[in-house]
Scaffold this motif. Structure first.
Motif, PDB file in Angstrom:
ATOM      1  N   TRP A  75       0.789  -1.224   0.000  1.00 53.66           N
ATOM      2  CA  TRP A  75       0.000   0.000   0.000  1.00 53.66           C
ATOM      3  C   TRP A  75       0.827   1.282   0.000  1.00 53.66           C
ATOM      4  N   PRO A  76       1.914   1.410   0.756  1.00 53.14           N
ATOM      5  CA  PRO A  76       2.650   2.684   0.751  1.00 53.14           C
ATOM      6  C   PRO A  76       3.090   3.143  -0.646  1.00 53.14           C
ATOM      7  N   VAL A  77       3.463   2.229  -1.509  1.00 53.38           N
ATOM      8  CA  VAL A  77       3.854   2.584  -2.876  1.00 53.38           C
ATOM      9  C   VAL A  77       2.643   2.561  -3.806  1.00 53.38           C
ATOM     10  N   LEU A  78       1.836   1.528  -3.686  1.00 54.02           N
ATOM     11  CA  LEU A  78       0.688   1.354  -4.566  1.00 54.02           C
ATOM     12  C   LEU A  78      -0.259   2.546  -4.510  1.00 54.02           C
ATOM     13  N   TRP A  90      -9.751   3.663  -0.505  1.00 55.67           N
ATOM     14  CA  TRP A  90      -9.021   2.576   0.141  1.00 55.67           C
ATOM     15  C   TRP A  90      -8.272   3.052   1.376  1.00 55.67           C
ATOM     16  N   ASP A  91      -7.789   4.297   1.396  1.00 59.83           N
ATOM     17  CA  ASP A  91      -7.188   4.831   2.616  1.00 59.83           C
ATOM     18  C   ASP A  91      -8.199   4.773   3.755  1.00 59.83           C
ATOM     19  N   ALA A  92      -9.440   5.137   3.450  1.00 56.27           N
ATOM     20  CA  ALA A  92     -10.490   5.104   4.471  1.00 56.27           C
ATOM     21  C   ALA A  92     -10.801   3.664   4.891  1.00 56.27           C
ATOM     22  N   ALA A  93     -10.797   2.752   3.933  1.00 58.65           N
ATOM     23  CA  ALA A  93     -11.110   1.358   4.246  1.00 58.65           C
ATOM     24  C   ALA A  93     -10.039   0.712   5.122  1.00 58.65           C
ATOM     25  N   PHE A  94      -8.800   1.112   4.926  1.00 59.85           N
ATOM     26  CA  PHE A  94      -7.684   0.528   5.668  1.00 59.85           C
ATOM     27  C   PHE A  94      -6.911   1.601   6.432  1.00 59.85           C
TER      28      PHE A  94
END
Length: 105
Positions: A75-78, A90-94
């Motif tokens: 996630w940090p790169v993706l 997705w930031d909110a989801a995870f």
């Protein structure tokens, strides 16, 4: 017009039981031209797969092809490689993902 990204987000991280090794061949409804086959053992290939599925996949594609632990690991790169609306969703989801589970050897 594409559906709002929130429509395709799984309800929880455990909804992402996708593969962790091997080769993934995406269906034509996700990728109709260009690269369709991705090797999960190769980080760049895996990143391309996840980027494509997040951007173009349907809900079933998310659960079929994405793995919770691999998504959290990348996630940090993706998150910098996908569109802003998808990234925010997705930031909110995870927002506080649990630590990755140990992989079976």
């Amino acid at each position: 017009m594409a559906p709002h990204p929130g429509k395709w987000r799984p309800g929880a991280a455990q909804d992402l039981p996708g593969p962790t090794h091997g080769t993934v061949d995406l269906p034509l409804h996700t990728v109709w031209s260009g690269r369709r086959s991705y090797g999960l053992e190769h980080p760049r290939s895996r990143m391309g797969l996840y980027r494509t599925v997040l951007a173009k996949g349907q809900r079933q594609d998310l659960t079929d092809f994405l793995n919770r632990d691999l998504l959290i690991e990348q996630w940090p790169v993706l998150r910098m490689l996908i569109s802003r609306p998808i990234r925010h969703m997705w930031d909110a989801a995870f927002s506080e993902p649990p630590p990755p589970r140990p992989r079976a050897v």
